[in-house]
Design a protein around this motif. Structure first.
Motif, PDB file in Angstrom:
ATOM      1  N   LEU A 326       0.832  -1.205   0.000  1.00 28.53           N
ATOM      2  CA  LEU A 326       0.000   0.000   0.000  1.00 28.53           C
ATOM      3  C   LEU A 326       0.871   1.263   0.000  1.00 28.53           C
ATOM      4  CD1 LEU A 326      -2.834  -1.017   2.518  1.00 28.53           C
ATOM      5  CD2 LEU A 326      -3.066  -0.605   0.054  1.00 28.53           C
ATOM      6  N   LEU A 327       1.933   1.237   0.804  1.00 30.88           N
ATOM      7  CA  LEU A 327       2.844   2.379   0.857  1.00 30.88           C
ATOM      8  C   LEU A 327       3.502   2.619  -0.500  1.00 30.88           C
ATOM      9  CD1 LEU A 327       4.445   4.527   2.514  1.00 30.88           C
ATOM     10  CD2 LEU A 327       6.125   2.716   2.990  1.00 30.88           C
ATOM     11  N   CYS A 328       3.980   1.560  -1.119  1.00 22.28           N
ATOM     12  CA  CYS A 328       4.696   1.688  -2.395  1.00 22.28           C
ATOM     13  C   CYS A 328       3.750   2.007  -3.541  1.00 22.28           C
ATOM     14  CB  CYS A 328       5.470   0.403  -2.693  1.00 22.28           C
ATOM     15  SG  CYS A 328       6.807   0.084  -1.504  1.00 22.28           S
ATOM     16  N   LYS A 329       2.516   1.512  -3.460  1.00 21.00           N
ATOM     17  CA  LYS A 329       1.540   1.764  -4.523  1.00 21.00           C
ATOM     18  C   LYS A 329       1.228   3.254  -4.624  1.00 21.00           C
ATOM     19  CE  LYS A 329      -1.149  -0.371  -7.547  1.00 21.00           C
ATOM     20  NZ  LYS A 329      -0.624  -1.286  -8.590  1.00 21.00           N
ATOM     21  N   GLY A 330       1.276   3.945  -3.502  1.00 23.81           N
ATOM     22  CA  GLY A 330       1.009   5.382  -3.513  1.00 23.81           C
ATOM     23  C   GLY A 330       2.092   6.180  -4.215  1.00 23.81           C
ATOM     24  N   LYS A 331       3.293   5.625  -4.287  1.00 26.05           N
ATOM     25  CA  LYS A 331       4.411   6.334  -4.927  1.00 26.05           C
ATOM     26  C   LYS A 331       4.748   5.772  -6.295  1.00 26.05           C
ATOM     27  CE  LYS A 331       6.529   7.711  -0.543  1.00 26.05           C
ATOM     28  NZ  LYS A 331       5.320   7.428   0.239  1.00 26.05           N
ATOM     29  N   LEU A 332       4.455   4.485  -6.507  1.00 26.95           N
ATOM     30  CA  LEU A 332       4.801   3.813  -7.763  1.00 26.95           C
ATOM     31  C   LEU A 332       3.596   2.980  -8.222  1.00 26.95           C
ATOM     32  CD1 LEU A 332       8.292   2.667  -6.494  1.00 26.95           C
ATOM     33  CD2 LEU A 332       7.957   4.269  -8.383  1.00 26.95           C
ATOM     34  N   PRO A 333       2.676   3.577  -8.948  1.00 26.50           N
ATOM     35  CA  PRO A 333       1.432   2.880  -9.320  1.00 26.50           C
ATOM     36  C   PRO A 333       1.648   1.633 -10.171  1.00 26.50           C
ATOM     37  CG  PRO A 333       1.233   5.252  -9.665  1.00 26.50           C
ATOM     38  CD  PRO A 333       2.674   4.982  -9.384  1.00 26.50           C
ATOM     39  N   THR A 334       2.675   1.656 -11.039  1.00 29.98           N
ATOM     40  CA  THR A 334       2.921   0.505 -11.913  1.00 29.98           C
ATOM     41  C   THR A 334       3.742  -0.544 -11.164  1.00 29.98           C
ATOM     42  OG1 THR A 334       2.923   1.951 -13.851  1.00 29.98           O
ATOM     43  CG2 THR A 334       3.877  -0.239 -14.124  1.00 29.98           C
ATOM     44  N   GLU A 335       3.298  -1.785 -11.182  1.00 31.42           N
ATOM     45  CA  GLU A 335       3.989  -2.835 -10.431  1.00 31.42           C
ATOM     46  C   GLU A 335       5.140  -3.409 -11.255  1.00 31.42           C
ATOM     47  OE1 GLU A 335       1.596  -5.693  -8.458  1.00 31.42           O
ATOM     48  OE2 GLU A 335       0.101  -4.230  -7.796  1.00 31.42           O
ATOM     49  N   ASP A 336       6.164  -2.572 -11.467  1.00 33.84           N
ATOM     50  CA  ASP A 336       7.368  -2.988 -12.186  1.00 33.84           C
ATOM     51  C   ASP A 336       8.469  -3.287 -11.184  1.00 33.84           C
ATOM     52  OD1 ASP A 336       7.959  -0.497 -11.244  1.00 33.84           O
ATOM     53  OD2 ASP A 336       8.337   0.429 -13.191  1.00 33.84           O
ATOM     54  N   VAL A 337       9.728  -3.343 -11.651  1.00 34.79           N
ATOM     55  CA  VAL A 337      10.822  -3.692 -10.734  1.00 34.79           C
ATOM     56  C   VAL A 337      11.041  -2.624  -9.666  1.00 34.79           C
ATOM     57  CG1 VAL A 337      12.048  -5.189 -12.361  1.00 34.79           C
ATOM     58  CG2 VAL A 337      12.513  -2.721 -12.359  1.00 34.79           C
ATOM     59  N   TYR A 338      10.706  -1.375  -9.978  1.00 34.66           N
ATOM     60  CA  TYR A 338      10.854  -0.321  -8.964  1.00 34.66           C
ATOM     61  C   TYR A 338       9.846  -0.536  -7.836  1.00 34.66           C
ATOM     62  CZ  TYR A 338      13.793   2.040 -12.401  1.00 34.66           C
ATOM     63  OH  TYR A 338      14.799   2.347 -13.285  1.00 34.66           O
ATOM     64  N   ALA A 358      13.181   4.286  -3.909  1.00 32.49           N
ATOM     65  CA  ALA A 358      12.666   3.659  -5.128  1.00 32.49           C
ATOM     66  C   ALA A 358      11.948   4.682  -6.004  1.00 32.49           C
ATOM     67  CB  ALA A 358      11.718   2.518  -4.753  1.00 32.49           C
ATOM     68  N   ARG A 359      11.173   5.558  -5.376  1.00 31.93           N
ATOM     69  CA  ARG A 359      10.479   6.596  -6.154  1.00 31.93           C
ATOM     70  C   ARG A 359      11.465   7.525  -6.842  1.00 31.93           C
ATOM     71  NH1 ARG A 359       8.307  11.345  -2.789  1.00 31.93           N
ATOM     72  NH2 ARG A 359      10.580  11.652  -2.859  1.00 31.93           N
ATOM     73  N   ASP A 360      12.515   7.963  -6.112  1.00 38.21           N
ATOM     74  CA  ASP A 360      13.518   8.865  -6.700  1.00 38.21           C
ATOM     75  C   ASP A 360      14.266   8.187  -7.842  1.00 38.21           C
ATOM     76  OD1 ASP A 360      12.791  10.807  -4.905  1.00 38.21           O
ATOM     77  OD2 ASP A 360      14.475  10.448  -3.533  1.00 38.21           O
ATOM     78  N   ALA A 361      14.565   6.896  -7.681  1.00 39.87           N
ATOM     79  CA  ALA A 361      15.260   6.157  -8.742  1.00 39.87           C
ATOM     80  C   ALA A 361      14.397   6.112 -10.004  1.00 39.87           C
ATOM     81  CB  ALA A 361      15.607   4.747  -8.278  1.00 39.87           C
ATOM     82  N   PHE A 362      13.092   5.938  -9.816  1.00 41.36           N
ATOM     83  CA  PHE A 362      12.189   5.918 -10.971  1.00 41.36           C
ATOM     84  C   PHE A 362      12.104   7.300 -11.616  1.00 41.36           C
ATOM     85  CE2 PHE A 362       7.880   6.326 -12.797  1.00 41.36           C
ATOM     86  CZ  PHE A 362       8.013   5.392 -13.816  1.00 41.36           C
ATOM     87  N   GLU A 363      12.093   8.357 -10.814  1.00 45.04           N
ATOM     88  CA  GLU A 363      12.061   9.718 -11.363  1.00 45.04           C
ATOM     89  C   GLU A 363      13.326  10.006 -12.166  1.00 45.04           C
ATOM     90  OE1 GLU A 363       9.540  11.913 -11.344  1.00 45.04           O
ATOM     91  OE2 GLU A 363       8.399  10.266 -10.451  1.00 45.04           O
ATOM     92  N   ASP A 364      14.478   9.527 -11.680  1.00 41.82           N
ATOM     93  CA  ASP A 364      15.722   9.694 -12.445  1.00 41.82           C
ATOM     94  C   ASP A 364      15.662   8.902 -13.743  1.00 41.82           C
ATOM     95  OD1 ASP A 364      16.922  11.404 -10.629  1.00 41.82           O
ATOM     96  OD2 ASP A 364      17.846   9.792  -9.477  1.00 41.82           O
TER      97      ASP A 364
END
Length: 418
Positions: A326-338, A358-364
């Motif tokens: 639930l915590l990660c879904k709020g920051k990374l909606p797509t269930e990929d490796v991030y 993980a969110r910052d890595a995806f933004e980069d």
């Protein structure tokens, strides 16, 4: 009484003089990349003694050595601790003894200062702008690659493989002709299996007219917007501005642009961990030798250091997993490796700040990976996938071939027996 004091010439052999001169030749071959001007002193002495001949040879050597000594005295303040400088000072004294030279006497006039480089000519050649230089040579823009290391830590390689690693201590992320990047990891808590990057060292290697060698170092709660020498660019060379640091968010995000090699690096801190992301020209990323084969950005972590993310990332009865999802879904909606990495890190560490990494890595990745088809990765688990190991495939092939050969022999024995 009024004659200048002379060094007494000790008894020595031609062999001693030979070894001394060999030492100086080695010193002349050294190229000193600092503000110390000893290399200029070396060059002046070499030029002054290159064509010395005839009966006045010894006097000419003494003039050159006195001038050499004067030059070293003038640059003494900026050469403290420089091995080449101190070796030259002792060598001059030895050569003056060998040539029976006095301390006082005539010297050659100092050379005029070196002319300032023509910055405009360098700029017109785009020598320190990789993008423009590549486009001029090849008629197209260069291909770039992306790598990242974050969290427990997870590594996204240049070939878009994704690994979760148990690496502890210092490991090279990059080691090529232009860059060296080292990450140091430690357990997030005493007795914990979860590790995180707590130190990053980035070395931009000296490059001709563009930059002096620069070192950037970040540690937990110390994310400086400057290199270790206090500078914020590549130095005083004509292309020094082609390397620059920009602070994105104080204490949380620093971006380093190295235009001379077509590279941008992001260093971040989230909670008590650091992360690293890079967008680099493919030509630069591949510029390494066989001896520089251990690079996590190139081949990922070694097989012995890979961790399977297993079933921790998927829905189940474990309330800790559901809470992390639930915590990660709020920051990374797509269930990929991030997203998977986010869940894995939060569950294994118990630290919600791992979700920010993980969110910052995806933004980069969104900023650095321009091919949107490669932005999201959906690997199940690279730690258990054999496709990245040519050696394993070869062993499987040989084993299959051997088994096939064994079966042929068994069939022959059976039929011959009948």
């Amino acid at each position: 009484m009024g004659t200048p004091a002379r060094f007494k010439k000790p008894r020595g052999s031609a062999k001693a003089r030979f070894f001394t001169e060999m030492l100086f030749l080695l010193l002349f071959c050294r190229h000193v990349h600092t503000h110390c001007k000893i290399s200029r002193c070396n060059s002046e002495y070499l030029a002054a003694t290159r064509n010395v001949r005839g009966p006045s040879k010894n006097a000419a050597y003494c003039i050159a050595l006195r001038s050499y000594s004067r030059c070293t005295r003038r640059t003494a303040r900026t050469c403290r601790g420089n091995l080449a400088y101190h070796s030259a000072v002792y060598g001059i004294e030895d050569l003056m003894i060998q040539n029976n030279c006095s301390r006082d006497g005539p010297t050659s006039p100092p050379w005029p200062p070196a002319p300032e480089p023509n910055k405009q000519s360098f700029e017109s050649l785009d020598i320190c702008d990789y993008e423009k230089s590549f486009a001029r040579k090849h008629g197209q823009t260069p291909v770039h690659q992306h790598c990242a290391a974050f969290g427990d830590p997870h590594v996204r390689t240049f070939s878009d493989e994704f690994y979760t690693c148990r690496v502890e201590g210092s490991w090279p992320l990059l080691d090529n002709h232009y860059l060296f990047v080292q990450a140091t990891s430690r357990p997030v808590a005493k007795g914990s299996d979860a590790t995180a990057i707590n130190k990053l060292t980035i070395i931009f290697k000296d490059m001709k007219e563009c930059i002096d060698q620069k070192v950037y170092q970040a540690e937990i709660d110390n994310l400086p917007a400057a290199f270790v020498d206090g500078s914020m660019n590549g130095g005083e060379r004509p292309g020094g501005s082609s390397l620059a640091i920009r602070e994105g968010s104080p204490g949380a995000h620093v971006e380093i642009r190295a235009a001379y090699i077509g590279t941008t690096i992001a260093v971040r801190q989230a909670g008590k961990q650091l992360s690293f992301s890079i967008r680099v020209a493919e030509e630069v990323a591949r510029s390494f030798t066989e001896e520089q084969d251990l690079q996590l950005c190139v081949g990922g972590c070694p097989p012995s250091q890979r961790i399977s993310r297993g079933s921790c990332c998927y829905s189940g009865a474990d309330p800790a997993v559901e809470k992390a999802r639930l915590l990660c879904k709020g920051k990374l909606p797509t269930e990929d490796v991030y997203f998977q990495s986010c869940v894995f890190d939060v569950v294994s560490s118990g630290d919600a700040n791992f979700s920010l990494a993980a969110r910052d890595a995806f933004e980069d990745a969104k900023a650095f990976q321009l091919d949107r088809k490669k932005l999201h990765l959906f690997q199940t688990d690279a730690a258990s996938s054999p496709k990245g190991s040519p050696l394993l495939l070869l062993l499987l092939f040989l084993l299959t071939a051997a088994m096939s050969g064994l079966q042929v022999h068994l069939y022959k024995d059976i039929f011959i027996g009948f």
